[in-house]
Design a protein around this motif. Structure first.
Motif, PDB file in Angstrom:
ATOM      1  N   TRP A   1      18.706  19.302  -2.288  1.00  0.00           N
ATOM      2  CA  TRP A   1      18.355  18.759  -0.890  1.00  0.00           C
ATOM      3  C   TRP A   1      17.373  17.406  -1.107  1.00  0.00           C
ATOM      4  O   TRP A   1      17.618  16.349  -0.407  1.00  0.00           O
ATOM      5  CB  TRP A   1      17.925  19.740  -0.002  1.00  0.00           C
ATOM      6  N   ASP A   2      16.192  17.651  -1.657  1.00  0.00           N
ATOM      7  CA  ASP A   2      15.114  16.613  -1.686  1.00  0.00           C
ATOM      8  C   ASP A   2      15.656  15.560  -2.613  1.00  0.00           C
ATOM      9  O   ASP A   2      15.281  14.430  -2.167  1.00  0.00           O
ATOM     10  CB  ASP A   2      13.887  17.359  -2.384  1.00  0.00           C
TER      11      ASP A   2
ATOM     12  N   ALA B   1       6.628   9.658  -8.941  1.00  0.00           N
ATOM     13  CA  ALA B   1       6.528  10.071 -10.406  1.00  0.00           C
ATOM     14  C   ALA B   1       5.948  11.470 -10.584  1.00  0.00           C
ATOM     15  O   ALA B   1       5.871  12.007 -11.762  1.00  0.00           O
ATOM     16  CB  ALA B   1       5.366   9.019 -11.104  1.00  0.00           C
ATOM     17  N   SER B   2       5.252  11.867  -9.766  1.00  0.00           N
ATOM     18  CA  SER B   2       4.490  13.280  -9.552  1.00  0.00           C
ATOM     19  C   SER B   2       5.188  14.218  -8.993  1.00  0.00           C
ATOM     20  O   SER B   2       4.671  15.155  -8.641  1.00  0.00           O
ATOM     21  CB  SER B   2       3.002  13.007  -9.340  1.00  0.00           C
ATOM     22  N   ASP B   3       6.399  14.154  -8.611  1.00  0.00           N
ATOM     23  CA  ASP B   3       7.297  15.147  -7.933  1.00  0.00           C
ATOM     24  C   ASP B   3       6.575  15.488  -6.553  1.00  0.00           C
ATOM     25  O   ASP B   3       7.036  16.522  -6.367  1.00  0.00           O
ATOM     26  CB  ASP B   3       7.465  16.439  -8.631  1.00  0.00           C
ATOM     27  N   GLN B   4       6.141  14.639  -5.817  1.00  0.00           N
ATOM     28  CA  GLN B   4       5.545  14.877  -4.530  1.00  0.00           C
ATOM     29  C   GLN B   4       6.307  14.086  -3.475  1.00  0.00           C
ATOM     30  O   GLN B   4       5.903  13.297  -2.952  1.00  0.00           O
ATOM     31  CB  GLN B   4       4.146  14.348  -4.408  1.00  0.00           C
ATOM     32  N   LEU B   5       7.606  14.672  -3.379  1.00  0.00           N
ATOM     33  CA  LEU B   5       8.615  14.094  -2.674  1.00  0.00           C
ATOM     34  C   LEU B   5       8.488  13.897  -1.389  1.00  0.00           C
ATOM     35  O   LEU B   5       8.664  13.243  -0.451  1.00  0.00           O
ATOM     36  CB  LEU B   5       9.987  14.398  -2.988  1.00  0.00           C
ATOM     37  N   GLY B   6       7.784  15.067  -0.523  1.00  0.00           N
ATOM     38  CA  GLY B   6       7.603  15.201   0.601  1.00  0.00           C
ATOM     39  C   GLY B   6       6.604  13.889   1.275  1.00  0.00           C
ATOM     40  O   GLY B   6       6.912  13.233   2.208  1.00  0.00           O
ATOM     41  N   SER B   7       5.512  13.670   0.405  1.00  0.00           N
ATOM     42  CA  SER B   7       4.771  12.655   0.853  1.00  0.00           C
ATOM     43  C   SER B   7       5.408  11.226   0.615  1.00  0.00           C
ATOM     44  O   SER B   7       5.207  10.302   1.351  1.00  0.00           O
ATOM     45  CB  SER B   7       3.454  12.476  -0.090  1.00  0.00           C
ATOM     46  N   ALA B   8       6.202  11.002  -0.481  1.00  0.00           N
ATOM     47  CA  ALA B   8       6.964   9.864  -0.870  1.00  0.00           C
ATOM     48  C   ALA B   8       8.047   9.642   0.328  1.00  0.00           C
ATOM     49  O   ALA B   8       7.951   8.401   0.856  1.00  0.00           O
ATOM     50  CB  ALA B   8       7.953  10.228  -1.994  1.00  0.00           C
ATOM     51  N   PHE B   9       8.521  10.655   0.842  1.00  0.00           N
ATOM     52  CA  PHE B   9       9.409  10.319   1.831  1.00  0.00           C
ATOM     53  C   PHE B   9       8.745   9.744   3.237  1.00  0.00           C
ATOM     54  O   PHE B   9       9.168   8.746   3.863  1.00  0.00           O
ATOM     55  CB  PHE B   9      10.318  11.856   2.404  1.00  0.00           C
ATOM     56  N   LYS B  10       7.599  10.123   3.395  1.00  0.00           N
ATOM     57  CA  LYS B  10       6.727   9.704   4.523  1.00  0.00           C
ATOM     58  C   LYS B  10       6.490   8.204   4.497  1.00  0.00           C
ATOM     59  O   LYS B  10       6.739   7.394   5.284  1.00  0.00           O
ATOM     60  CB  LYS B  10       5.504  10.667   4.883  1.00  0.00           C
ATOM     61  N   MET B  11       6.055   7.938   3.341  1.00  0.00           N
ATOM     62  CA  MET B  11       5.781   6.337   2.929  1.00  0.00           C
ATOM     63  C   MET B  11       6.847   5.618   2.931  1.00  0.00           C
ATOM     64  O   MET B  11       7.090   4.387   3.436  1.00  0.00           O
ATOM     65  CB  MET B  11       5.056   6.274   1.577  1.00  0.00           C
ATOM     66  N   LEU B  12       8.162   6.083   2.378  1.00  0.00           N
ATOM     67  CA  LEU B  12       9.090   5.221   2.346  1.00  0.00           C
ATOM     68  C   LEU B  12       9.589   5.023   3.883  1.00  0.00           C
ATOM     69  O   LEU B  12      10.368   3.780   4.110  1.00  0.00           O
ATOM     70  CB  LEU B  12      10.265   5.808   1.253  1.00  0.00           C
TER      71      LEU B  12
ATOM     72  N   HIS C   1       0.802  -1.171  -0.053  1.00  0.00           N
ATOM     73  CA  HIS C   1      -0.015  -0.114   0.064  1.00  0.00           C
ATOM     74  C   HIS C   1       0.725   1.249   0.121  1.00  0.00           C
ATOM     75  O   HIS C   1       0.638   2.222  -0.723  1.00  0.00           O
ATOM     76  CB  HIS C   1      -0.871  -0.083   1.095  1.00  0.00           C
ATOM     77  N   GLU C   2       1.925   1.216   0.917  1.00  0.00           N
ATOM     78  CA  GLU C   2       2.836   2.600   0.888  1.00  0.00           C
ATOM     79  C   GLU C   2       3.674   2.439  -0.374  1.00  0.00           C
ATOM     80  O   GLU C   2       3.933   3.574  -0.895  1.00  0.00           O
ATOM     81  CB  GLU C   2       3.630   2.231   2.148  1.00  0.00           C
ATOM     82  N   LEU C   3       4.185   1.673  -0.835  1.00  0.00           N
ATOM     83  CA  LEU C   3       5.046   1.409  -1.850  1.00  0.00           C
ATOM     84  C   LEU C   3       4.551   1.961  -2.982  1.00  0.00           C
ATOM     85  O   LEU C   3       5.220   2.787  -3.747  1.00  0.00           O
ATOM     86  CB  LEU C   3       5.809   0.204  -1.994  1.00  0.00           C
ATOM     87  N   ARG C   4       3.203   1.126  -3.299  1.00  0.00           N
ATOM     88  CA  ARG C   4       2.675   1.777  -4.574  1.00  0.00           C
ATOM     89  C   ARG C   4       2.317   3.477  -4.609  1.00  0.00           C
ATOM     90  O   ARG C   4       2.588   4.023  -5.778  1.00  0.00           O
ATOM     91  CB  ARG C   4       1.385   1.129  -4.575  1.00  0.00           C
ATOM     92  N   ALA C   5       1.846   3.788  -3.325  1.00  0.00           N
ATOM     93  CA  ALA C   5       1.797   5.261  -3.219  1.00  0.00           C
ATOM     94  C   ALA C   5       2.922   6.084  -3.473  1.00  0.00           C
ATOM     95  O   ALA C   5       2.877   7.127  -3.866  1.00  0.00           O
ATOM     96  CB  ALA C   5       0.870   5.522  -1.822  1.00  0.00           C
ATOM     97  N   ALA C   6       4.047   5.712  -2.835  1.00  0.00           N
ATOM     98  CA  ALA C   6       5.204   6.301  -2.810  1.00  0.00           C
ATOM     99  C   ALA C   6       5.914   6.415  -4.214  1.00  0.00           C
ATOM    100  O   ALA C   6       6.181   7.390  -4.692  1.00  0.00           O
ATOM    101  CB  ALA C   6       6.370   5.773  -1.969  1.00  0.00           C
ATOM    102  N   ILE C   7       5.795   5.252  -4.964  1.00  0.00           N
ATOM    103  CA  ILE C   7       6.017   5.230  -6.507  1.00  0.00           C
ATOM    104  C   ILE C   7       5.287   6.420  -7.227  1.00  0.00           C
ATOM    105  O   ILE C   7       5.734   7.196  -7.926  1.00  0.00           O
ATOM    106  CB  ILE C   7       5.949   3.661  -6.953  1.00  0.00           C
ATOM    107  N   ALA C   8       3.985   6.354  -6.975  1.00  0.00           N
ATOM    108  CA  ALA C   8       3.056   7.332  -7.719  1.00  0.00           C
ATOM    109  C   ALA C   8       3.584   8.857  -7.150  1.00  0.00           C
ATOM    110  O   ALA C   8       3.675   9.659  -8.027  1.00  0.00           O
ATOM    111  CB  ALA C   8       1.587   7.130  -7.296  1.00  0.00           C
ATOM    112  N   CYS C   9       3.920   8.891  -5.933  1.00  0.00           N
ATOM    113  CA  CYS C   9       4.245  10.353  -5.469  1.00  0.00           C
ATOM    114  C   CYS C   9       5.607  10.669  -6.290  1.00  0.00           C
ATOM    115  O   CYS C   9       5.736  11.998  -6.537  1.00  0.00           O
ATOM    116  CB  CYS C   9       4.505  10.414  -4.073  1.00  0.00           C
TER     117      CYS C   9
END
Length: 283
Positions: free
Chosen positions: A218-219, A78-89, A68-76
């Motif tokens: 930095w990101d 891909a759409s340059d939403q790194l803040g959300s991706a970091f939380k999920m990863l 659930h988290e990995l799929r969402a992180a990959i999508a984030c």
């Protein structure tokens, strides 16, 4: 003189707790605990089979959350939403730590105890876990042969194939670097996602540019470290897996037909994000 020690029922009443749940959703209802707690059906008469079942069922639940988290992180990513991706990863890495410690519990099963239940397992094996295979594919370890164990379940096979054909977390990370103007070659941003990833000196140079100027990138630097954390945790999980299997069954073949410990040891050599590890030598 009355006893000053409060009775449990007085404490409950004082706190205003609701005691009658006949007309509302309960904790057990919300979590479907009847189904969860009645999903353990040992086949052998051996006491220790319950441990074996609960260990693997809880691992599958953690893997469900991980996917659930990995799929969402990959999508984030891909759409340059790194803040959300970091939380999920970060959450995925912590889940992996839970799975690492789960081997400590299974390691309390002795070889004799496992031998008592092994005949009842038939050919069932963790090797057949479709969720684990989706995790491997999402992390970039693509192998077409690993689709075959799931062909007997069309709906699950479709999910595994979708993960096999999709860009991995690392693929999307490299595409992000390219979008930011870093020199990632087209061979690594426009490729057949089903093929095994090939390490690239050009990709390493792109990551080196990030790591040599973390203030500017930095990101992306943080993304590299999140990937490092994740692979670090995954390596620990694989190591605990192989050592637990060797401790319990030695060098017997796995119930699913794999080579057992020798097969698992080969998996220790798989590197998911090679350039991020190699750059540490060249930095």
């Amino acid at each position: 003189m009355s006893d000053p020690t409060p009775r449990p029922e007085d404490i409950v009443h004082a706190e205003g707790a609701k005691l009658d749940y006949r007309s509302t959703m309960t904790y057990g209802d919300y979590l479907h605990l009847d189904e969860v707690l009645n999903a353990q059906h040992p086949l052998s008469p051996d006491h220790n089979e319950m441990l074996f079942i609960v260990q693997h069922q809880t691992s599958e639940l953690w893997m469900k959350l991980m996917l659930h988290e990995l799929r969402a992180a990959i999508a984030c990513v891909a759409s340059d939403q790194l803040g959300s991706a970091f939380k999920m990863l970060a959450r995925v890495s912590r889940i992996m730590e839970q799975l690492v410690h789960a081997w400590d519990v299974l390691a309390t099963m002795t070889p004799a105890e496992y031998s008592a239940i092994r005949p009842y397992l038939a050919s069932s094996s963790g090797f057949q876990s479709w969720q684990y295979r989706c995790i491997e594919f999402a992390l970039g370890n693509k192998n077409a042969a690993m689709l075959k164990p799931h062909e007997h379940r069309a709906e699950l096979h479709a999910q595994v194939r979708a993960a096999f054909e999709a860009p991995s977390l690392y693929d999307e990370s490299l595409r992000l670097l390219a979008r930011r103007g870093l020199p990632v070659p087209a061979s690594h941003t426009q490729r057949d996602w089903t093929q095994h990833y090939e390490e690239s000196a050009q990709v390493e140079q792109a990551w080196l540019q990030v790591y040599r100027d973390p203030d500017r990138y930095w990101d992306l630097y943080q993304l590299g470290e999140e990937l490092t954390d994740l692979e670090d945790a995954f390596r620990l999980w694989r190591f605990r897996h192989v050592t637990t299997v060797e401790r319990v069954i030695g060098f017997k073949r796995g119930t699913g037909g794999t080579g057992g410990v020798p097969y698992l040891r080969k998996m220790l050599d798989v590197v998911l994000f090679p350039e991020i590890w190699r750059l540490r030598t060249d930095l």
